[in-house]
Design a protein around this motif. Structure first.
Motif, PDB file in Angstrom:
ATOM      1  N   LEU A   1       0.856  -1.183   0.000  1.00  0.00           N
ATOM      2  CA  LEU A   1       0.000   0.000   0.000  1.00  0.00           C
ATOM      3  C   LEU A   1       0.891   1.231   0.000  1.00  0.00           C
ATOM      4  CD1 LEU A   1      -2.790   1.340   0.292  1.00  0.00           C
ATOM      5  CD2 LEU A   1      -2.530   1.090   2.759  1.00  0.00           C
ATOM      6  N   SER A   2       0.734   2.065  -1.010  1.00  0.00           N
ATOM      7  CA  SER A   2       1.512   3.298  -1.084  1.00  0.00           C
ATOM      8  C   SER A   2       0.563   4.478  -0.972  1.00  0.00           C
ATOM      9  CB  SER A   2       2.289   3.352  -2.403  1.00  0.00           C
ATOM     10  OG  SER A   2       3.150   4.462  -2.412  1.00  0.00           O
TER      11      SER A   2
ATOM     12  N   LEU B   1       4.892   3.855   2.442  1.00  0.00           N
ATOM     13  CA  LEU B   1       4.663   2.559   1.822  1.00  0.00           C
ATOM     14  C   LEU B   1       4.533   1.526   2.933  1.00  0.00           C
ATOM     15  CD1 LEU B   1       6.195   1.017  -1.237  1.00  0.00           C
ATOM     16  CD2 LEU B   1       6.567  -0.187   0.904  1.00  0.00           C
ATOM     17  N   THR B   2       3.507   0.680   2.848  1.00  0.00           N
ATOM     18  CA  THR B   2       3.302  -0.372   3.836  1.00  0.00           C
ATOM     19  C   THR B   2       3.332  -1.718   3.132  1.00  0.00           C
ATOM     20  OG1 THR B   2       1.916   1.088   5.182  1.00  0.00           O
ATOM     21  CG2 THR B   2       1.746  -1.272   5.621  1.00  0.00           C
ATOM     22  N   LEU B   3       4.122  -2.634   3.670  1.00  0.00           N
ATOM     23  CA  LEU B   3       4.243  -3.993   3.161  1.00  0.00           C
ATOM     24  C   LEU B   3       3.732  -4.936   4.240  1.00  0.00           C
ATOM     25  CD1 LEU B   3       5.476  -5.984   1.009  1.00  0.00           C
ATOM     26  CD2 LEU B   3       7.554  -5.914   2.395  1.00  0.00           C
ATOM     27  N   ALA B   4       2.723  -5.751   3.895  1.00  0.00           N
ATOM     28  CA  ALA B   4       2.137  -6.646   4.896  1.00  0.00           C
ATOM     29  C   ALA B   4       1.578  -7.888   4.214  1.00  0.00           C
ATOM     30  CB  ALA B   4       1.022  -5.934   5.654  1.00  0.00           C
ATOM     31  N   ARG B   5       1.459  -8.954   4.967  1.00  0.00           N
ATOM     32  CA  ARG B   5       0.872 -10.194   4.460  1.00  0.00           C
ATOM     33  C   ARG B   5      -0.643 -10.039   4.331  1.00  0.00           C
ATOM     34  NH1 ARG B   5       2.601 -13.896   1.460  1.00  0.00           N
ATOM     35  NH2 ARG B   5       4.319 -14.504   2.769  1.00  0.00           N
ATOM     36  N   ARG B   6      -1.232  -9.339   5.271  1.00  0.00           N
ATOM     37  CA  ARG B   6      -2.683  -9.151   5.272  1.00  0.00           C
ATOM     38  C   ARG B   6      -3.041  -7.756   4.782  1.00  0.00           C
ATOM     39  NH1 ARG B   6      -1.786 -12.206  10.174  1.00  0.00           N
ATOM     40  NH2 ARG B   6      -2.710 -14.262   9.881  1.00  0.00           N
ATOM     41  N   ASN B   7      -4.248  -7.657   4.230  1.00  0.00           N
ATOM     42  CA  ASN B   7      -4.708  -6.382   3.689  1.00  0.00           C
ATOM     43  C   ASN B   7      -4.823  -5.305   4.763  1.00  0.00           C
ATOM     44  OD1 ASN B   7      -5.626  -4.600   1.737  1.00  0.00           O
ATOM     45  ND2 ASN B   7      -7.752  -5.212   1.991  1.00  0.00           N
ATOM     46  N   ARG B   8      -5.287  -5.672   5.918  1.00  0.00           N
ATOM     47  CA  ARG B   8      -5.424  -4.726   7.037  1.00  0.00           C
ATOM     48  C   ARG B   8      -4.255  -4.942   7.988  1.00  0.00           C
ATOM     49  NH1 ARG B   8      -9.615  -1.444   5.911  1.00  0.00           N
ATOM     50  NH2 ARG B   8     -11.428  -2.527   5.129  1.00  0.00           N
TER      51      ARG B   8
ATOM     52  N   ALA C   1      11.791  -2.158   2.421  1.00  0.00           N
ATOM     53  CA  ALA C   1      10.721  -2.849   3.144  1.00  0.00           C
ATOM     54  C   ALA C   1      10.866  -4.365   3.029  1.00  0.00           C
ATOM     55  CB  ALA C   1       9.351  -2.396   2.622  1.00  0.00           C
ATOM     56  N   HIS C   2      11.156  -4.848   1.826  1.00  0.00           N
ATOM     57  CA  HIS C   2      11.314  -6.300   1.652  1.00  0.00           C
ATOM     58  C   HIS C   2      12.530  -6.829   2.413  1.00  0.00           C
ATOM     59  CE1 HIS C   2       8.155  -7.800  -0.910  1.00  0.00           C
ATOM     60  NE2 HIS C   2       8.280  -6.761  -1.721  1.00  0.00           N
ATOM     61  N   GLN C   3      13.624  -6.095   2.394  1.00  0.00           N
ATOM     62  CA  GLN C   3      14.819  -6.543   3.100  1.00  0.00           C
ATOM     63  C   GLN C   3      14.589  -6.585   4.613  1.00  0.00           C
ATOM     64  OE1 GLN C   3      18.260  -7.278   1.699  1.00  0.00           O
ATOM     65  NE2 GLN C   3      16.639  -7.880   0.296  1.00  0.00           N
ATOM     66  N   VAL C   4      13.968  -5.539   5.141  1.00  0.00           N
ATOM     67  CA  VAL C   4      13.671  -5.494   6.575  1.00  0.00           C
ATOM     68  C   VAL C   4      12.724  -6.638   6.932  1.00  0.00           C
ATOM     69  CG1 VAL C   4      12.518  -4.166   8.408  1.00  0.00           C
ATOM     70  CG2 VAL C   4      14.123  -3.029   6.838  1.00  0.00           C
TER      71      VAL C   4
ATOM     72  N   GLY D   1       2.269 -17.464  15.165  1.00  0.00           N
ATOM     73  CA  GLY D   1       1.234 -16.506  14.792  1.00  0.00           C
ATOM     74  C   GLY D   1       1.746 -15.139  14.381  1.00  0.00           C
ATOM     75  N   PHE D   2       3.054 -15.017  14.097  1.00  0.00           N
ATOM     76  CA  PHE D   2       3.620 -13.720  13.733  1.00  0.00           C
ATOM     77  C   PHE D   2       3.412 -13.440  12.251  1.00  0.00           C
ATOM     78  CE2 PHE D   2       7.324 -11.157  12.287  1.00  0.00           C
ATOM     79  CZ  PHE D   2       6.977  -9.988  12.943  1.00  0.00           C
ATOM     80  N   SER D   3       2.910 -12.257  11.946  1.00  0.00           N
ATOM     81  CA  SER D   3       2.714 -11.803  10.570  1.00  0.00           C
ATOM     82  C   SER D   3       3.385 -10.424  10.433  1.00  0.00           C
ATOM     83  CB  SER D   3       1.224 -11.699  10.254  1.00  0.00           C
ATOM     84  OG  SER D   3       1.031 -11.281   8.923  1.00  0.00           O
ATOM     85  N   PRO D   4       4.501 -10.332   9.694  1.00  0.00           N
ATOM     86  CA  PRO D   4       5.268  -9.091   9.651  1.00  0.00           C
ATOM     87  C   PRO D   4       4.590  -7.955   8.886  1.00  0.00           C
ATOM     88  CG  PRO D   4       6.334 -10.803   8.335  1.00  0.00           C
ATOM     89  CD  PRO D   4       5.129 -11.403   8.944  1.00  0.00           C
ATOM     90  N   VAL D   5       4.889  -6.743   9.346  1.00  0.00           N
ATOM     91  CA  VAL D   5       4.436  -5.507   8.707  1.00  0.00           C
ATOM     92  C   VAL D   5       5.613  -4.539   8.727  1.00  0.00           C
ATOM     93  CG1 VAL D   5       2.867  -3.528   8.847  1.00  0.00           C
ATOM     94  CG2 VAL D   5       2.052  -5.810   9.504  1.00  0.00           C
ATOM     95  N   VAL D   6       5.874  -3.895   7.585  1.00  0.00           N
ATOM     96  CA  VAL D   6       6.928  -2.878   7.523  1.00  0.00           C
ATOM     97  C   VAL D   6       6.344  -1.640   6.863  1.00  0.00           C
ATOM     98  CG1 VAL D   6       9.223  -2.272   6.671  1.00  0.00           C
ATOM     99  CG2 VAL D   6       8.729  -4.641   7.340  1.00  0.00           C
ATOM    100  N   GLN D   7       6.489  -0.503   7.528  1.00  0.00           N
ATOM    101  CA  GLN D   7       6.091   0.787   6.958  1.00  0.00           C
ATOM    102  C   GLN D   7       7.345   1.617   6.749  1.00  0.00           C
ATOM    103  OE1 GLN D   7       3.341   2.192   9.972  1.00  0.00           O
ATOM    104  NE2 GLN D   7       1.607   1.502   8.741  1.00  0.00           N
ATOM    105  N   VAL D   8       7.453   2.213   5.564  1.00  0.00           N
ATOM    106  CA  VAL D   8       8.600   3.052   5.234  1.00  0.00           C
ATOM    107  C   VAL D   8       8.055   4.399   4.762  1.00  0.00           C
ATOM    108  CG1 VAL D   8      10.690   3.294   3.861  1.00  0.00           C
ATOM    109  CG2 VAL D   8       9.900   1.006   4.530  1.00  0.00           C
ATOM    110  N   ARG D   9       8.410   5.455   5.491  1.00  0.00           N
ATOM    111  CA  ARG D   9       7.944   6.807   5.174  1.00  0.00           C
ATOM    112  C   ARG D   9       9.149   7.674   4.816  1.00  0.00           C
ATOM    113  NH1 ARG D   9       7.698  10.971   8.713  1.00  0.00           N
ATOM    114  NH2 ARG D   9       7.779   9.500  10.428  1.00  0.00           N
ATOM    115  N   ARG D  10       9.055   8.335   3.676  1.00  0.00           N
ATOM    116  CA  ARG D  10      10.121   9.244   3.247  1.00  0.00           C
ATOM    117  C   ARG D  10       9.795  10.644   3.763  1.00  0.00           C
ATOM    118  NH1 ARG D  10      10.372   8.085  -2.078  1.00  0.00           N
ATOM    119  NH2 ARG D  10      12.168   6.756  -1.766  1.00  0.00           N
TER     120      ARG D  10
END
Length: 117
Positions: free
Chosen positions: A9-10, A15-22, A42-45, A58-67
């Protein structure tokens, strides 16, 4: 969802990278890096965080990257289904984010892309 199975999601400079939509952040840690390709960072992190926490049920990663102002502000963490120690997990994420060799590798990889997405 992208063909890789990750939601990307940009929104403006975030930009947010996640396995789930929410995407939900039950745990999170933050860091800053020099400006580079947001999606590649985001992918590397996400990959390194997953390697460190894959045993956490039960861990599902989320990474947000803000410029912002020539820097990338990174929030890494995720959703956890089940019992966990917030302090322990956030310390593990912080260790991933602050590891000097990983940080250098992320920047090198993200700058190879030729773009600043």
């Amino acid at each position: 969802m992208s063909r890789t199975g990750w939601h990307i999601l940009s929104e403006g400079e975030t930009l947010t990278l996640a396995r789930r939509n929410r995407a939900r952040l039950d745990v999170a840690a933050r860091t800053e890096l020099p400006d580079a390709g947001r999606l590649r960072i985001a992918h590397q992190v996400r990959q390194d965080m997953w390697r460190a926490l894959q045993g956490l049920r039960g861990f599902s990663p989320v990474v947000q990257v803000r410029r912002e102002a020539g820097q990338l502000h990174i929030t890494a963490g995720g959703e956890i289904a089940g019992a966990f120690s917030r302090e322990y997990v956030e310390n593990m994420i912080r260790d991933v984010l602050e590891h000097p060799e990983r940080r250098s590798r992320w920047i090198r990889y993200a700058r190879r892309s030729g773009g600043q997405s």
